[in-house]
Write a protein that holds these residues in place. Sequence first.
Motif, PDB file in Angstrom:
ATOM      1  N   ALA A 268       0.871  -1.170   0.000  1.00 51.41           N
ATOM      2  CA  ALA A 268       0.000   0.000   0.000  1.00 51.41           C
ATOM      3  C   ALA A 268       0.909   1.220   0.000  1.00 51.41           C
ATOM      4  O   ALA A 268       1.334   1.693   1.051  1.00 51.41           O
ATOM      5  N   GLY A 269       1.244   1.705  -1.189  1.00 46.46           N
ATOM      6  CA  GLY A 269       2.247   2.754  -1.307  1.00 46.46           C
ATOM      7  C   GLY A 269       1.822   3.903  -2.177  1.00 46.46           C
ATOM      8  O   GLY A 269       0.721   3.936  -2.723  1.00 46.46           O
ATOM      9  N   SER A 270       2.729   4.883  -2.291  1.00 50.49           N
ATOM     10  CA  SER A 270       2.512   6.066  -3.113  1.00 50.49           C
ATOM     11  C   SER A 270       3.762   6.327  -3.935  1.00 50.49           C
ATOM     12  O   SER A 270       4.855   5.846  -3.604  1.00 50.49           O
ATOM     13  N   SER A 271       3.605   7.112  -5.008  1.00 52.41           N
ATOM     14  CA  SER A 271       4.733   7.376  -5.894  1.00 52.41           C
ATOM     15  C   SER A 271       4.677   8.784  -6.454  1.00 52.41           C
ATOM     16  O   SER A 271       3.604   9.396  -6.537  1.00 52.41           O
ATOM     17  N   VAL A 272       5.832   9.288  -6.830  1.00 51.14           N
ATOM     18  CA  VAL A 272       5.958  10.535  -7.580  1.00 51.14           C
ATOM     19  C   VAL A 272       6.871  10.239  -8.765  1.00 51.14           C
ATOM     20  O   VAL A 272       7.804   9.428  -8.661  1.00 51.14           O
ATOM     21  N   SER A 273       6.609  10.892  -9.894  1.00 49.64           N
ATOM     22  CA  SER A 273       7.407  10.615 -11.080  1.00 49.64           C
ATOM     23  C   SER A 273       7.511  11.849 -11.961  1.00 49.64           C
ATOM     24  O   SER A 273       6.721  12.791 -11.839  1.00 49.64           O
ATOM     25  N   ALA A 274       8.486  11.818 -12.838  1.00 48.38           N
ATOM     26  CA  ALA A 274       8.678  12.884 -13.830  1.00 48.38           C
ATOM     27  C   ALA A 274       9.183  12.253 -15.115  1.00 48.38           C
ATOM     28  O   ALA A 274       9.980  11.305 -15.090  1.00 48.38           O
ATOM     29  N   SER A 275       8.709  12.749 -16.232  1.00 48.20           N
ATOM     30  CA  SER A 275       9.171  12.257 -17.529  1.00 48.20           C
ATOM     31  C   SER A 275       9.306  13.412 -18.504  1.00 48.20           C
ATOM     32  O   SER A 275       8.585  14.413 -18.411  1.00 48.20           O
ATOM     33  N   LEU A 276      10.233  13.268 -19.425  1.00 49.31           N
ATOM     34  CA  LEU A 276      10.498  14.282 -20.441  1.00 49.31           C
ATOM     35  C   LEU A 276      10.245  13.674 -21.812  1.00 49.31           C
ATOM     36  O   LEU A 276      10.794  12.622 -22.142  1.00 49.31           O
ATOM     37  N   ASN A 277       9.371  14.298 -22.586  1.00 44.84           N
ATOM     38  CA  ASN A 277       9.083  13.835 -23.948  1.00 44.84           C
ATOM     39  C   ASN A 277       9.789  14.726 -24.957  1.00 44.84           C
ATOM     40  O   ASN A 277       9.646  15.955 -24.916  1.00 44.84           O
ATOM     41  N   TYR A 278      10.516  14.090 -25.874  1.00 42.12           N
ATOM     42  CA  TYR A 278      11.253  14.824 -26.905  1.00 42.12           C
ATOM     43  C   TYR A 278      10.928  14.237 -28.264  1.00 42.12           C
ATOM     44  O   TYR A 278      11.093  13.034 -28.478  1.00 42.12           O
ATOM     45  N   HIS A 279      10.433  15.058 -29.170  1.00 44.31           N
ATOM     46  CA  HIS A 279      10.037  14.614 -30.511  1.00 44.31           C
ATOM     47  C   HIS A 279      11.119  14.962 -31.529  1.00 44.31           C
ATOM     48  O   HIS A 279      11.647  16.071 -31.535  1.00 44.31           O
ATOM     49  N   ILE A 280      11.420  14.005 -32.424  1.00 42.70           N
ATOM     50  CA  ILE A 280      12.342  14.228 -33.528  1.00 42.70           C
ATOM     51  C   ILE A 280      11.634  13.796 -34.809  1.00 42.70           C
ATOM     52  O   ILE A 280      11.220  12.635 -34.949  1.00 42.70           O
ATOM     53  N   ASP A 281      11.456  14.706 -35.746  1.00 39.67           N
ATOM     54  CA  ASP A 281      10.811  14.385 -37.021  1.00 39.67           C
ATOM     55  C   ASP A 281      11.882  14.028 -38.041  1.00 39.67           C
ATOM     56  O   ASP A 281      12.704  14.878 -38.419  1.00 39.67           O
ATOM     57  N   THR A 282      11.874  12.791 -38.491  1.00 40.87           N
ATOM     58  CA  THR A 282      12.899  12.315 -39.409  1.00 40.87           C
ATOM     59  C   THR A 282      12.472  12.406 -40.863  1.00 40.87           C
ATOM     60  O   THR A 282      13.280  12.152 -41.752  1.00 40.87           O
ATOM     61  N   LYS A 283      11.203  12.746 -41.097  1.00 40.49           N
ATOM     62  CA  LYS A 283      10.713  12.874 -42.467  1.00 40.49           C
ATOM     63  C   LYS A 283      10.101  14.245 -42.682  1.00 40.49           C
ATOM     64  O   LYS A 283       9.604  14.862 -41.748  1.00 40.49           O
TER      65      LYS A 283
END
Length: 283
Positions: A268-283
Motif C-alpha cells: 500500500a504505497g505512493s509514488s511521484v514521477s517525472a518524464s520528459l518527452n522529446y520529438h524528432i521528425d525524421t521525415k
Amino acid sequence: MISKNTLYKFLLLAIVLLMVTQSKSYATGGFPVRPGRLTLSPSVNYFFANKQWDSNSNKGPFPDNGKFSSLSTSLYAEYGLSRRFTLSALLPYASNTYKDNNATYKDSGFGDAEVGIRYYLANINYKYYFSLQATAIIPMYTNLSLGYNQKGGELRLAFAGSGHLFGKNSYFILENGVREYFGYESVFQDRYNATYGLTLDKKFREQISVSFGGFYASSNNKAFSPNPVTNKNFAFNQVSLSYGHSFSKKVALFVSGGTFITGRNTSAGSSVSASLNYHIDTK
C-alpha cells in the motif's frame, strides 16, 4: 541477518513496483503518431510503502516497522512507421531498498524490456481512435528480485478521443491489456487504465490529467506466499494526478503523483514521477 519472510516480501514488492512503472502511458497513448516521428521519453519514479494488503485485502503495517522504497528509471521510445503502424520499446532500471528493525536489503538492475508494434484499427471523424498493440516481453536479468525471469507477450486495446469541457480542450484514453508470462506456473495479467485530461491555455502548453488504473494477476498456483516464485496472484488499483508543460512543439515535461487505494497480496504505497518527452521528425 534478514529473515526469509522479509526477503520474500521485498521480492514481491520489487516485482509489483516494476509492473507499476511499466504500466505508465507514454507519449501519445492511444493517439496516432506522425509517420517518421521519433519520441524519446526518459523518466524517473520514486515509490514508497510501509503498509501492505494481505490475501484477504486487509491493510496493515509491514512486520518490524518495515519500509520499502525504490528509485527507478526508464527509457521509452516510439516511432511512427506509417499512418497505421508505430513501433515502441521500453527499458527499465530499478534500485530497491527494504529496511526494518533487523536489517536492510538492497538490490538493483534492469527489468523486463518491452518491444511492441501498434496498429490503428479505425477512427471516427479523426477525433476518436481505436488501436491494438502487440508487445514482446524480454527479461534483462536472472535475479528473481527483479521480475519473473520469464518471457511473455501482451495484447492491448486502446480507445482515445478529444473534445471540449468547460470551454477547455480535453482528451481521454481508455486502455486494457492482457499479458501472459510463459513458463512453469505461468502468470496471466489484466492491466487497465483510464485517463482524462484538460488543456489549460489556448497555446496548448499547460495540461492536467487524472488517471485510474490497476492490475489483476492470476496463476495456476493459487497458494499464498510472499515469495513471488510461488505466489503469482495479486491485485491493486491506483489513482494519480499529472501536470504537463510544453516548452516547445518538441519538448514537454510531465510530473505526477499517485497512490494505491485497494489491493490484495501487495503493498500500500505512493509514488511521484517525472518524464520528459522529446520529438524528432525524421521525415
